[in-house]
Scaffold this active site. Structure first.
Site, PDB file in Angstrom:
ATOM      1  N   ASN A   7     101.269 -20.496  29.727  1.00 24.56           N
ATOM      2  CA  ASN A   7     100.348 -19.359  29.716  1.00 24.56           C
ATOM      3  C   ASN A   7      99.465 -19.508  28.479  1.00 24.56           C
ATOM      4  O   ASN A   7      99.893 -19.238  27.364  1.00 24.56           O
ATOM      5  CB  ASN A   7     101.169 -18.061  29.662  1.00 24.56           C
ATOM      6  CG  ASN A   7     100.282 -16.827  29.670  1.00 24.56           C
ATOM      7  OD1 ASN A   7      99.058 -16.920  29.605  1.00 24.56           O
ATOM      8  ND2 ASN A   7     100.918 -15.670  29.749  1.00 24.56           N
ATOM      9  N   ARG A  90      99.554 -20.173  34.340  1.00 22.76           N
ATOM     10  CA  ARG A  90      99.014 -18.852  34.641  1.00 22.76           C
ATOM     11  C   ARG A  90      97.498 -18.942  34.465  1.00 22.76           C
ATOM     12  O   ARG A  90      97.007 -19.360  33.411  1.00 22.76           O
ATOM     13  CB  ARG A  90      99.581 -17.821  33.665  1.00 22.76           C
ATOM     14  CG  ARG A  90      98.939 -16.480  33.845  1.00 22.76           C
ATOM     15  CD  ARG A  90      99.283 -15.553  32.728  1.00 22.76           C
ATOM     16  NE  ARG A  90      98.682 -14.252  32.976  1.00 22.76           N
ATOM     17  CZ  ARG A  90      98.226 -13.470  32.022  1.00 22.76           C
ATOM     18  NH1 ARG A  90      98.289 -13.854  30.766  1.00 22.76           N
ATOM     19  NH2 ARG A  90      97.700 -12.317  32.310  1.00 22.76           N
ATOM     20  N   HIS A 179      97.650  -8.666  36.812  1.00 22.10           N
ATOM     21  CA  HIS A 179      99.124  -8.598  36.815  1.00 22.10           C
ATOM     22  C   HIS A 179      99.680  -8.921  38.211  1.00 22.10           C
ATOM     23  O   HIS A 179     100.785  -8.493  38.558  1.00 22.10           O
ATOM     24  CB  HIS A 179      99.643  -7.196  36.427  1.00 22.10           C
ATOM     25  CG  HIS A 179      99.332  -6.777  35.031  1.00 22.10           C
ATOM     26  ND1 HIS A 179      98.894  -5.504  34.731  1.00 22.10           N
ATOM     27  CD2 HIS A 179      99.407  -7.431  33.859  1.00 22.10           C
ATOM     28  CE1 HIS A 179      98.704  -5.396  33.431  1.00 22.10           C
ATOM     29  NE2 HIS A 179      99.004  -6.559  32.868  1.00 22.10           N
ATOM     30  N   ARG A 240      93.358   0.217  25.468  1.00 18.66           N
ATOM     31  CA  ARG A 240      92.255   0.308  26.445  1.00 18.66           C
ATOM     32  C   ARG A 240      92.202   1.704  27.056  1.00 18.66           C
ATOM     33  O   ARG A 240      93.237   2.323  27.296  1.00 18.66           O
ATOM     34  CB  ARG A 240      92.455  -0.717  27.569  1.00 18.66           C
ATOM     35  CG  ARG A 240      92.237  -2.144  27.125  1.00 18.66           C
ATOM     36  CD  ARG A 240      92.566  -3.110  28.252  1.00 18.66           C
ATOM     37  NE  ARG A 240      93.457  -4.152  27.784  1.00 18.66           N
ATOM     38  CZ  ARG A 240      94.200  -4.928  28.561  1.00 18.66           C
ATOM     39  NH1 ARG A 240      94.147  -4.785  29.879  1.00 18.66           N
ATOM     40  NH2 ARG A 240      94.980  -5.841  28.045  1.00 18.66           N
ATOM     41  N   GLU A 383     107.358 -12.941  34.937  1.00 19.81           N
ATOM     42  CA  GLU A 383     106.188 -13.666  35.430  1.00 19.81           C
ATOM     43  C   GLU A 383     106.393 -15.179  35.372  1.00 19.81           C
ATOM     44  O   GLU A 383     105.923 -15.902  36.237  1.00 19.81           O
ATOM     45  CB  GLU A 383     104.949 -13.243  34.632  1.00 19.81           C
ATOM     46  CG  GLU A 383     104.485 -11.852  35.035  1.00 19.81           C
ATOM     47  CD  GLU A 383     103.463 -11.233  34.108  1.00 19.81           C
ATOM     48  OE1 GLU A 383     103.865 -10.786  33.018  1.00 19.81           O
ATOM     49  OE2 GLU A 383     102.283 -11.184  34.466  1.00 19.81           O
TER      50      GLU A 383
END
Ligand code: AMP
Length: 396
Positions: A7, A90, A179, A240, A383
């Protein structure tokens, strides 16, 4: 088979070496400060974590450091690099081009590059990681697993924005969602754990981490999700803002004399629960502060949880019902206060939480009472394992 999962960020590289037969993690770690000075963290299974300062001018050196450690005489976990049969990467944005994972070739690289516009911070870093692996491990199969792919099953009514349609046609401005690897993995694990037939199920996955998104998974397919063209839309997050009235941007810009870059910085980095609370983006700090009576921390927790509950309600409507709600990721798995507050709005669905189970820190656990009409559970995401499984499925 041993699969290296990578990743890549712009200055970091997370990795895991996984034995896909046993799904055991053989080693895990992180290269940080790539292009600055370089710090390498490596933890072999059952061993101590090593932290090594190591020059990493580019991602290529970082990958080299990772491979050297994996095959190291003293602390390595493999005898030779030839044991690594595949690399799973990823990749953040696959646009409309990728609805599933793919084996990487030149054409795929070009297509990923064409999505750079949609994820200018992430996709270029992902490409650098892929190129670095090709250079150091020529001939080893590489697979791209996209954050957006799982959501490509969304119907048009869910992904088209109410702006002039020409912008979709010209620039592909639409909801993509992120996601996806986590939403896919957790929805499948939820069905398995609860004994549901995934092909006949309605599952809402609440991936609540520093970045947070919710998805409606109908019969195993994503039909809606809260993040949009970018990961800024939807839930209130660590820093965010999530959904806001777009006119707020112009309002603040005029009042504070700011340009669009400054506004975007505020919405991405200075908003969310951190901006609300002025305490932290970390829910451990927030819950502690709220408990001590900090009102702004309390506001942040309330706003965050209320937004989660509103999205759950929206997705119950989208699926005309729900069988299970799964909480996952850092906050979803660990912060019982958020689960309690979000579920407190869901009495109309016949949901009741078992607060004893909700407080318990255990993997894969049902936290609703036996008579709750909808099962609510905590399903830890993974993940890396999902990327490993996707990689193996493609090359077998
Ligand atoms: P993630 O992005 O999935 O790694 O989630 C990170 C967030 O989870 C952190 O910012 C924390 O707010 C939250 N969190 C709460 N409790 C824990 C915990 N015990 N371990 C890790 N993260 C936690």
């Amino acid at each position: 088979m041993k699969v290296l999962v990578i990743n890549c960020g712009s200055s970091s590289l997370k990795y895991q070496l996984i034995d896909s037969d046993t799904e055991e993690v053989l080693a895990v770690g992180l290269c940080e400060r790539i292009g600055i000075d370089g710090r390498f963290k490596y933890k072999p299974e059952g061993g101590e974590e090593l932290v090594i300062e190591s020059a990493m001018p580019t991602h290529k050196e970082a990958i080299k450091v990772v491979l050297d450690a994996l095959a190291h005489e003293e602390y390595g976990v493999i005898k030779s690099l030839s044991e690594i049969k595949a690399v799973g990467h990823r990749v953040v944005h696959g646009g409309e081009k990728f609805a599933s994972s793919v084996i990487i070739n030149d054409e795929v690289m070009k297509a990923i590059e064409e999505c750079n516009d949609l994820a200018p911070l992430h996709n270029p870093a992902n490409l650098i990681g892929i190129n670095a692996c090709s250079a150091i491990m020529p001939g080893v199969v590489q697979v791209a697993v996209f954050d957006t792919a799982f959501h490509q099953t969304m119907p048009r009514k869910a992904y088209i924005y109410g702006i002039p349609y020409g912008y979709y046609e010209k620039y592909k401005i639409r909801r993509y969602g992120f996601h996806g690897t986590s939403h896919s993995y957790v929805s499948k694990e939820t069905a398995k754990f609860l004994g549901l037939d995934i092909n006949n199920s309605k599952i809402i996955v609440c991936h609540l981490g520093n970045g947070a998104s919710i998805s409606a998974v109908l019969n195993g397919e994503s039909i809606d999700t809260s993040m949009g063209l970018t990961p800024l839309e939807g839930l209130v997050m660590g820093t965010r803002c999530g959904d806001i009235d777009p006119a707020i941007m112009e309002f603040i810009a005029k009042k504070e004399n700011l340009d669009i870059n400054q506004i975007m910085h505020i919405l991405n980095k200075e908003s969310g629960v951190e901006g609300l609370s002025a305490v932290s983006s970390d829910f451990r700090d927030l819950t502690a502060a709220a408990e001590e009576g900090n009102e702004r921390a309390q506001i942040a927790l309330e706003v965050f949880s209320y937004r989660v509950a509103k999205y759950i309600g929206a997705y119950v409507a989208a699926m005309n019902g729900v069988d299970a709600i799964a909480f996952t990721a850092g906050i979803g798995e660990n912060t019982h206060e958020v689960r309690t507050m979000a579920c407190s709005y869901l009495g109309y669905l016949g949901i009741t939480l078992d607060e004893k189970e909700n407080m318990r820190r255990k993997e894969n656990v049902v936290i609703s009472t036996p008579d709750s009409k909808v099962k609510v559970c905590i399903i830890p995401t993974n993940e890396e394992l999902a990327i490993c499984r996707e990689t193996v499925a493609l090359i077998k």
